[in-house]
Enzyme design. Structure first.
Site, PDB file in Angstrom:
ATOM      1  CG  ASP A  73      -0.266   0.036   2.532  1.00  0.00           C
ATOM      2  OD1 ASP A  73       0.049   1.142   3.009  1.00  0.00           O
ATOM      3  OD2 ASP A  73      -0.029  -1.043   3.109  1.00  0.00           O
ATOM      4  CG  ASP A 162      -6.176   3.229   7.248  1.00  0.00           C
ATOM      5  OD1 ASP A 162      -6.305   2.693   8.365  1.00  0.00           O
ATOM      6  OD2 ASP A 162      -5.125   3.774   6.868  1.00  0.00           O
ATOM      7  CD  GLU A 164      -4.179   3.284  10.830  1.00  0.00           C
ATOM      8  OE1 GLU A 164      -3.190   3.237  11.577  1.00  0.00           O
ATOM      9  OE2 GLU A 164      -4.131   3.055   9.605  1.00  0.00           O
TER      10      GLU A 164
END
Length: 274
Positions: A73, A162, A164
């Site tokens: 990524d 994503d 987090e």
């Protein structure tokens, strides 16, 4: 009584305090040590940036007979990526940061997203979530409108969320576990409404446990991309019986973030095809 020697000035408490404040101000404005430098600039977040700090790091994955496919990524901090080098090293898929919140787009997105595709990789886009800035639906729309869409061309993976640790403040973005689950549901529902695909969810088990209360709400619908820099992916978040992808290091060759797709190449193609 203390003796005052000629030629030296007496410094009272206020003067001494002023000197200390001046020194502190100089320290805080020195390059590389400002208070602001401890908090990254908005838009600079990258996939997995909090993993090592919160979960630590261990060894590289153990060898396995199970077929897996290497991936990476990227985001703006990678600049122009050497995709041919990665392809020649065996990397066959990539996710590229497209957006963050509703305020940032990756200036290197075209080179990274199209470059990976042009060397033969299967690629997708990811969105760095900031649940404290705007709604999940608003961020899903922003993501789709700025590179995070999907097409049935056999080479485009569904978009990834994503979700987090917050690099700009409190780990859970000031939300309760129920509030975080609601925000994620808002995002994935809107993403599916716009694209027809269930978004991949990238997260770490410890963050998921802390910030969603270890919710089981998404395990039956959204592919899991687990983050753990160790010899195995460890315990998975509740609701998922297996992982689809595993980000196992942030210090791999050519670009730091390397992952493994949990299956053979034809299963990776199946995920792209929907």
């Amino acid at each position: 009584m203390p003796v005052h020697r000629p030629g030296t000035a007496r410094r009272g408490p206020l003067a001494a305090a002023g000197i200390l404040l001046t020194a502190l101000a100089l320290l805080l404005t020195a390059p590389g040590v400002s208070g602001a430098a401890q908090t990254p600039a908005r838009g600079s977040a990258t996939m997995g940036m909090g993993v090592a700090a919160h979960d630590g790091t261990g060894g590289l994955p153990r060898s396995t007979r199970v077929a897996q496919v290497e991936g990476v990524d990227t985001s703006s901090h990678n600049g122009n990526v050497a995709w041919t080098t990665l392809w020649n090293s065996g990397v066959r898929w990539a996710y590229v940061k497209a957006t963050e919140g509703t305020y940032y787009t990756n200036p290197y997105f075209a080179q990274q997203y199209n470059g990976s595709y042009n060397v033969g990789m299967i690629r997708g886009a990811y969105h760095f979530a900031t649940p404290d800035t705007t709604s999940g639906a608003a961020q899903a729309d922003y993501f789709v409108d700025h590179g995070g869409g999907w097409s049935r061309d056999g080479r485009t993976l569904p978009g990834a969320l994503d979700i987090e640790w917050n690099p700009y403040g409190a780990a859970c973005y000031g939300k309760s576990a129920a509030g975080m689950v609601s925000w994620i549901r808002d995002f994935v529902n809107q993403y599916k409404a716009r694209t027809g695909r269930d978004a991949v969810i990238y997260t770490a088990t410890s963050w998921w446990t802390q910030c969603t209360g270890n919710s089981v709400a998404f395990g039956s619908t959204n592919p899991l991309w687990i983050a753990r820099y160790n010899t195995d992916p460890g315990a998975l978040p509740a609701g998922w019986g297996y992982y689809t992808m595993w980000q196992y290091t942030s210090s791999g060759p050519t670009v730091g973030d390397h992952s493994k797709f949990n299956g053979a190449y034809d299963r990776l193609q199946a995920l792209a095809n929907g």
